[in-house]
Design an enzyme around this catalytic site. Structure first.
Site, PDB file in Angstrom:
ATOM      1  N   GLY A  94       0.930  -1.287  -0.008  1.00  0.00           N
ATOM      2  CA  GLY A  94      -0.059  -0.066   0.181  1.00  0.00           C
ATOM      3  C   GLY A  94       0.903   1.318  -0.094  1.00  0.00           C
ATOM      4  N   GLY A 106       4.007   1.565  -0.980  1.00  0.00           N
ATOM      5  CA  GLY A 106       4.948   1.773  -2.010  1.00  0.00           C
ATOM      6  C   GLY A 106       3.832   2.197  -3.227  1.00  0.00           C
ATOM      7  N   ARG A 116      -7.652   2.620   8.980  1.00  0.00           N
ATOM      8  CA  ARG A 116      -8.160   2.697  10.073  1.00  0.00           C
ATOM      9  C   ARG A 116      -7.703   3.714  10.783  1.00  0.00           C
ATOM     10  NH1 ARG A 116      -7.301  -3.261  13.225  1.00  0.00           N
ATOM     11  NH2 ARG A 116      -5.239  -3.442  12.318  1.00  0.00           N
ATOM     12  N   ALA A 127      -7.096  -9.342   6.852  1.00  0.00           N
ATOM     13  CA  ALA A 127      -8.065  -8.363   6.913  1.00  0.00           C
ATOM     14  C   ALA A 127      -8.795  -8.222   5.802  1.00  0.00           C
ATOM     15  CB  ALA A 127      -7.189  -6.975   7.201  1.00  0.00           C
ATOM     16  N   GLN A 128      -8.475  -8.773   4.779  1.00  0.00           N
ATOM     17  CA  GLN A 128      -9.379  -8.634   3.382  1.00  0.00           C
ATOM     18  C   GLN A 128     -10.554  -9.409   3.463  1.00  0.00           C
ATOM     19  OE1 GLN A 128      -7.162  -9.510  -0.316  1.00  0.00           O
ATOM     20  NE2 GLN A 128      -5.522  -7.993   0.101  1.00  0.00           N
ATOM     21  N   HIS A 131      -2.570  -9.577  -4.785  1.00  0.00           N
ATOM     22  CA  HIS A 131      -2.383 -11.198  -4.765  1.00  0.00           C
ATOM     23  C   HIS A 131      -3.889 -11.946  -4.992  1.00  0.00           C
ATOM     24  CE1 HIS A 131      -0.542 -14.777  -3.052  1.00  0.00           C
ATOM     25  NE2 HIS A 131      -0.838 -14.466  -1.637  1.00  0.00           N
ATOM     26  N   ASP A 176       3.241 -18.251  -5.864  1.00  0.00           N
ATOM     27  CA  ASP A 176       3.495 -17.505  -4.786  1.00  0.00           C
ATOM     28  C   ASP A 176       3.539 -18.052  -3.533  1.00  0.00           C
ATOM     29  OD1 ASP A 176       4.425 -14.308  -4.436  1.00  0.00           O
ATOM     30  OD2 ASP A 176       2.904 -14.770  -2.786  1.00  0.00           O
ATOM     31  N   SER A 185      36.261 -23.183  -8.800  1.00  0.00           N
ATOM     32  CA  SER A 185      37.386 -24.003  -8.904  1.00  0.00           C
ATOM     33  C   SER A 185      36.942 -25.436  -9.486  1.00  0.00           C
ATOM     34  CB  SER A 185      38.028 -24.130  -7.370  1.00  0.00           C
ATOM     35  OG  SER A 185      37.096 -24.799  -6.741  1.00  0.00           O
TER      36      SER A 185
HETATM   37  N1  LIG Z   1       4.525  -7.757   1.130  1.00  0.00           N
HETATM   38  C1  LIG Z   1       4.823  -8.303   0.014  1.00  0.00           C
HETATM   39  O1  LIG Z   1       6.194  -8.614  -0.107  1.00  0.00           O
HETATM   40  C2  LIG Z   1       3.740  -8.573  -0.860  1.00  0.00           C
HETATM   41  C3  LIG Z   1       4.156  -8.740  -2.298  1.00  0.00           C
HETATM   42  C4  LIG Z   1       3.277  -8.811  -3.280  1.00  0.00           C
HETATM   43  C5  LIG Z   1       1.782  -8.776  -3.068  1.00  0.00           C
HETATM   44  N2  LIG Z   1       1.523  -8.632  -1.504  1.00  0.00           N
HETATM   45  C6  LIG Z   1      -0.069  -8.832  -1.258  1.00  0.00           C
HETATM   46  O2  LIG Z   1      -0.353  -7.269  -0.965  1.00  0.00           O
HETATM   47  C7  LIG Z   1      -1.345  -7.191   0.003  1.00  0.00           C
HETATM   48  C8  LIG Z   1      -1.005  -6.197   1.071  1.00  0.00           C
HETATM   49  O3  LIG Z   1       0.314  -6.844   1.579  1.00  0.00           O
HETATM   50  P1  LIG Z   1       1.230  -5.954   2.480  1.00  0.00           P
HETATM   51  O4  LIG Z   1       2.334  -6.783   2.879  1.00  0.00           O
HETATM   52  O5  LIG Z   1       1.301  -4.610   1.807  1.00  0.00           O
HETATM   53  O6  LIG Z   1       0.395  -5.437   3.742  1.00  0.00           O
HETATM   54  P2  LIG Z   1       0.250  -6.302   5.190  1.00  0.00           P
HETATM   55  O7  LIG Z   1       1.470  -5.894   6.031  1.00  0.00           O
HETATM   56  O8  LIG Z   1       0.122  -7.640   5.149  1.00  0.00           O
HETATM   57  O9  LIG Z   1      -1.308  -5.403   5.598  1.00  0.00           O
HETATM   58  C9  LIG Z   1      -0.905  -4.404   6.396  1.00  0.00           C
HETATM   59  C10 LIG Z   1      -2.196  -3.410   6.165  1.00  0.00           C
HETATM   60  O10 LIG Z   1      -3.480  -4.196   6.460  1.00  0.00           O
HETATM   61  C11 LIG Z   1      -3.973  -2.989   7.498  1.00  0.00           C
HETATM   62  N3  LIG Z   1      -4.730  -4.123   8.437  1.00  0.00           N
HETATM   63  C12 LIG Z   1      -4.561  -5.367   9.210  1.00  0.00           C
HETATM   64  N4  LIG Z   1      -5.641  -5.861   9.949  1.00  0.00           N
HETATM   65  C13 LIG Z   1      -6.630  -4.568   9.663  1.00  0.00           C
HETATM   66  C14 LIG Z   1      -7.711  -4.558  10.207  1.00  0.00           C
HETATM   67  N5  LIG Z   1      -8.280  -5.640  11.220  1.00  0.00           N
HETATM   68  N6  LIG Z   1      -8.501  -3.350  10.089  1.00  0.00           N
HETATM   69  C15 LIG Z   1      -8.056  -2.478   9.215  1.00  0.00           C
HETATM   70  N7  LIG Z   1      -6.797  -2.642   8.503  1.00  0.00           N
HETATM   71  C16 LIG Z   1      -6.049  -3.760   8.892  1.00  0.00           C
HETATM   72  C17 LIG Z   1      -2.818  -2.452   8.340  1.00  0.00           C
HETATM   73  O11 LIG Z   1      -3.298  -1.483   9.142  1.00  0.00           O
HETATM   74  P3  LIG Z   1      -2.820  -1.125  10.492  1.00  0.00           P
HETATM   75  O12 LIG Z   1      -1.658  -0.692  10.396  1.00  0.00           O
HETATM   76  O13 LIG Z   1      -3.837  -0.206  10.932  1.00  0.00           O
HETATM   77  O14 LIG Z   1      -3.006  -2.303  11.271  1.00  0.00           O
HETATM   78  C18 LIG Z   1      -2.080  -2.327   7.240  1.00  0.00           C
HETATM   79  O15 LIG Z   1      -2.245  -1.094   6.418  1.00  0.00           O
HETATM   80  C19 LIG Z   1      -1.723  -8.497   0.151  1.00  0.00           C
HETATM   81  O16 LIG Z   1      -2.755  -9.145  -0.390  1.00  0.00           O
HETATM   82  C20 LIG Z   1      -0.299  -9.366   0.047  1.00  0.00           C
HETATM   83  O17 LIG Z   1      -0.600 -10.655  -0.081  1.00  0.00           O
HETATM   84  C21 LIG Z   1       2.361  -8.452  -0.465  1.00  0.00           C
END
Ligand SMILES: NC(=O)c1ccc[n+]([C@@H]2O[C@H](COP(=O)([O-])OP(=O)(O)OC[C@H]3O[C@@H](n4cnc5c(N)ncnc54)[C@H](OP(=O)(O)O)[C@@H]3O)[C@@H](O)[C@H]2O)c1
Length: 347
Positions: free
Chosen positions: A70, A72, A89, A130-131, A152, A205, A267
């Protein structure tokens, strides 16, 4: 439904090109030969800045969530001149981080609900757990004509467990979804993009991160380290021969030049051993990879992820597991070894 997966790696230069006629423009789409299979690859040059700014000129891109994705994606798209807002939130860790990064409450930083209502293109970048939890909040805002995207396939593919089922009249249906996906991919900073499906993306993945990217590699490192230690080698020697040489010296070279180059460059003694021993390692680990793929495909991995990641004690439990690794002899040795690198700087 389709997905465009992005990568930041530089594309190969050896390609054939074909002309493809798209709804909004005529351009060359590169068809590259990946080890004998031809695949289409979308590159930044397909979507110069002015072109995607024009495509999205009437859109508000609402990024929900501010983890590594989010933050980036939103910052890149904003820097690239798109109209971006962030939905979080209030008062959470991400909210504070977003403010530090320059997002302003009431201007381009909103509650999740407000951002969902303002966005015409919605990026669901909450954590996968959370999704699932917040999906009912999304549904009323997913009106006809809006676009919803994910980074994802997790929530979509495992819908039996997540209950995330987008309405049928949000984009993929306009005939322009693919154009939008590629343009958006470029605007959030992707180096190039290749085509996949939600299912293929999520299966590969989940296998990759549990396998060679992280799970298998820690398992292999540890097994070799333990054997060396059991035979009387010191921690520094065991760590250097297991991790340090791999990550600092060999792996970057393999990344740059390929494995045959690596084998040719080392080597004669190392080369003979590596050529002989990759096969037993392949044979020993392949059944584990098959088991892992099956566990991904039948949803077992998803059940476990959702269960563990939505537990009220998630952070404490995670810290316990990470502490165990951090305080293991191998990684304590690693901490000392890292300090010996010439480029090391104390904080
Ligand atoms: N990380 C990677 O390398 C990567 C790479 C490719 C794709 N993805 C995909 O991209 C998506 C996001 O992944 P991410 O790693 O960036 O994020 P993440 O760290 O998994 O999620 C963080 C976000 O979710 C929010 N969140 C969590 N629980 C919540 C709740 N109950 N209510 C409201 N907000 C909540 C957090 O807010 P708070 O700070 O308020 O808790 C935070 O903004 C996922 O689908 C992941 O699989 C990730």
């Amino acid at each position: 439904m389709g997905e465009i997966r992005s990568s930041t790696y530089a594309p190969s230069s050896n390609f054939n090109s074909v002309k493809t006629y798209w709804p909004t423009q005529v351009r060359k789409i590169q068809t590259l030969d990946f080890g004998g299979t031809k695949e289409q690859v979308h590159e930044r040059s397909d979507w110069p800045k002015e072109k995607y700014q024009e495509l999205f000129k009437n859109d508000t891109i609402a990024i929900i969530g501010y983890g590594s994705q989010g933050s980036g994606q939103s910052l890149n798209a904003k820097d690239n001149g798109l109209n971006v807002i962030v939905g979080l939130r209030e008062g959470g860790k991400s909210w504070e981080q977003a403010k530090k990064d320059g997002w302003v409450p009431g201007k381009n930083l909103f509650s999740i609900n407000d951002a969902l209502s303002r966005g015409t293109i919605i990026g669901n970048l909450l954590s996968d757990a959370a999704q699932k939890e917040l999906w009912p909040q999304f549904v009323p805002h997913l009106k006809k004509g809006k676009t919803l995207y994910f980074s994802h396939g997790f929530s979509i593919v495992y819908k039996d467990q997540t209950h995330v089922v987008p309405p049928s009249d949000v984009d993929d249906v306009s005939g322009k979804a693919k154009d939008k996906a590629v343009a958006l991919g470029v605007s959030i900073g992707s180096g190039y993009l290749y085509e996949t499906t939600f299912q293929k993306e999520v299966f590969s993945d989940l296998v990759g991160e549990r396998g060679v990217l992280m799970g298998a590699i820690q398992g292999l490192f540890l097994a070799q380290y333990e054997v060396l230690r059991a035979h009387g080698h010191t921690p520094s020697e065991a760590f250097n021969e297991t991790v340090e040489e791999a990550t600092q010296s060999l792996y970057p070279l393999i990344g740059q030049n390929g494995m045959d180059w690596m084998y040719a460059a080392c080597s004669t003694t190392a080369r003979r051993g590596a050529l002989d021993w990759y096969k037993p390692f392949h044979d020993a680990t392949k059944p584990v990879f098959e088991k892992l793929y099956a566990s991904v495909a039948d949803g077992t991995e998803t059940r476990r992820t959702l269960e563990k990641n939505s537990s009220p004690t998630y952070r404490e439990d995670l810290e316990k597991e990470l502490k165990e690794i951090r305080e293991s002899e191998m990684w304590r040795a690693g901490k000392t070894v890292r300090r010996l690198r010439p480029e090391w700087k104390d904080d």
